[in-house]
Write an enzyme that holds these catalytic residues in place. Structure first.
Site, short mmCIF file in Angstrom:
data_model
loop_
_atom_site.label_atom_id
_atom_site.label_comp_id
_atom_site.label_asym_id
_atom_site.label_seq_id
_atom_site.Cartn_x
_atom_site.Cartn_y
_atom_site.Cartn_z
N GLU A 177 -9.69 -2.35 5.37
CA GLU A 177 -10.36 -2.07 6.63
C GLU A 177 -11.62 -2.93 6.81
O GLU A 177 -12.22 -3.39 5.84
CB GLU A 177 -10.77 -0.59 6.68
CG GLU A 177 -9.60 0.39 6.58
CD GLU A 177 -8.90 0.62 7.92
OE1 GLU A 177 -8.95 -0.28 8.78
OE2 GLU A 177 -8.32 1.69 8.10
N ASN A 222 -7.54 -3.25 14.32
CA ASN A 222 -8.92 -3.60 13.99
C ASN A 222 -8.99 -4.77 13.01
O ASN A 222 -10.04 -5.07 12.46
CB ASN A 222 -9.67 -2.38 13.42
CG ASN A 222 -9.06 -1.85 12.14
OD1 ASN A 222 -8.10 -2.41 11.60
ND2 ASN A 222 -9.60 -0.74 11.64
N ASP A 257 0.81 -1.21 0.00
CA ASP A 257 0.00 0.00 0.00
C ASP A 257 0.85 1.26 0.00
O ASP A 257 2.06 1.23 0.15
CB ASP A 257 -0.93 0.01 1.22
CG ASP A 257 -0.25 -0.48 2.50
OD1 ASP A 257 0.97 -0.23 2.65
OD2 ASP A 257 -0.91 -1.11 3.33
N HIS A 282 -7.15 -5.10 10.19
CA HIS A 282 -6.85 -4.83 8.78
C HIS A 282 -5.51 -5.43 8.37
O HIS A 282 -4.59 -5.55 9.18
CB HIS A 282 -6.92 -3.33 8.45
CG HIS A 282 -5.80 -2.49 8.98
ND1 HIS A 282 -5.98 -1.56 9.98
CD2 HIS A 282 -4.49 -2.41 8.64
CE1 HIS A 282 -4.82 -0.95 10.23
NE2 HIS A 282 -3.91 -1.46 9.44
#
Length: 241
Positions: free
Chosen positions: A142, A135, A67, A137
């Site tokens: 996400e 979380n 990313d 990811h």
């Protein structure tokens, strides 16, 4: 799925680095999928040491990063292009043209996603290194009711931006969007190495590795992959015992 726990972060780093460099020695034209964040730094340091001490060459290796932030120039010290050059690329003999990250400055970001997916299709990844977000990811995929298979633009969750704010001077400087490989692209890698450390990740490690497979915990989809190696320090793995 193979889960290995280490007493120290140094042992984890050394194991991951050795696994990657052993592949490069056996397959000089290996394709590596790389990650950023705080966890891989020690792994990259160990790779650089092995490169220098054992003369492991990366001249024929190709890399693809997961990313990149949207809107940060590669020379910005918070961009992932800058990170990779600082921690790995400038210290090994890999040609710059063989290192790839999504272009977060592309005028047509959707076309950039298509371009990146085409490159990944042409050069399948041998080993994909992953970290794990608080979380759940992976990359910047996400939690959501659905996940994109290919490279795409994502609006970062507040908790993700807050977790990354420590790298910036203020929360206002943390980008709101990123370009990321999709979960489908990640799962196409031959081998996946998931490296996680710290007590603050113990709950999400448990959910990702032993909970139901759900897009609300994107890392749980790794349970569907035939070859995942999970590297944990004792704190990150404490809820698995």
């Amino acid at each position: 799925m193979e889960i290995i726990q280490f007493d120290t972060q140094q042992e984890l780093d050394a194991y991951a680095a050795r696994y990657i460099t052993d592949l490069v020695k056996a397959k000089p034209q290996a394709v590596l999928g790389l990650a950023t964040g705080s966890t891989p730094i020690g792994i990259y340091d160990k790779i650089v040491q092995i490169h220098k001490n054992e003369h492991v060459s990366f001249e024929q290796v190709t890399t693809y990063n997961l990313d990149e932030y949207v809107g940060l120039q590669p020379k910005n010290d918070q961009s992932y292009a800058y990170y990779m050059n600082s921690h790995l690329f400038s210290h090994i003999d890999i040609p710059a043209e063989q290192t790839h990250l999504p272009n977060g400055m592309a005028a047509d970001i959707e076309a950039e996603c298509v371009r990146y997916d085409a490159m990944l299709a042409a050069q399948p990844v041998d080993i994909q290194l992953l970290g794990l977000g608080h979380n759940g990811h992976i990359g910047f995929n996400e939690p959501d009711h659905g996940l994109s298979g290919g490279t795409h633009v994502v609006k970062l969750k507040p908790e993700t931006r807050e977790a990354n704010a420590r790298f910036f001077d203020s929360m206002d400087e943390v980008p709101e969007f990123a370009v990321t490989m999709g979960v489908g692209s990640i799962l196409k890698a031959n081998t996946i190495i998931l490296a996680v450390r710290g007590a603050d990740k113990a709950q999400i490690v448990k959910e990702a590795l032993t909970g139901p497979i759900t897009t609300n915990v994107p890392a749980s989809l790794l349970q569907t992959h035939p070859r995942v190696i999970v590297l944990l320090d004792r704190e990150a793995g404490r809820m698995l015992d």
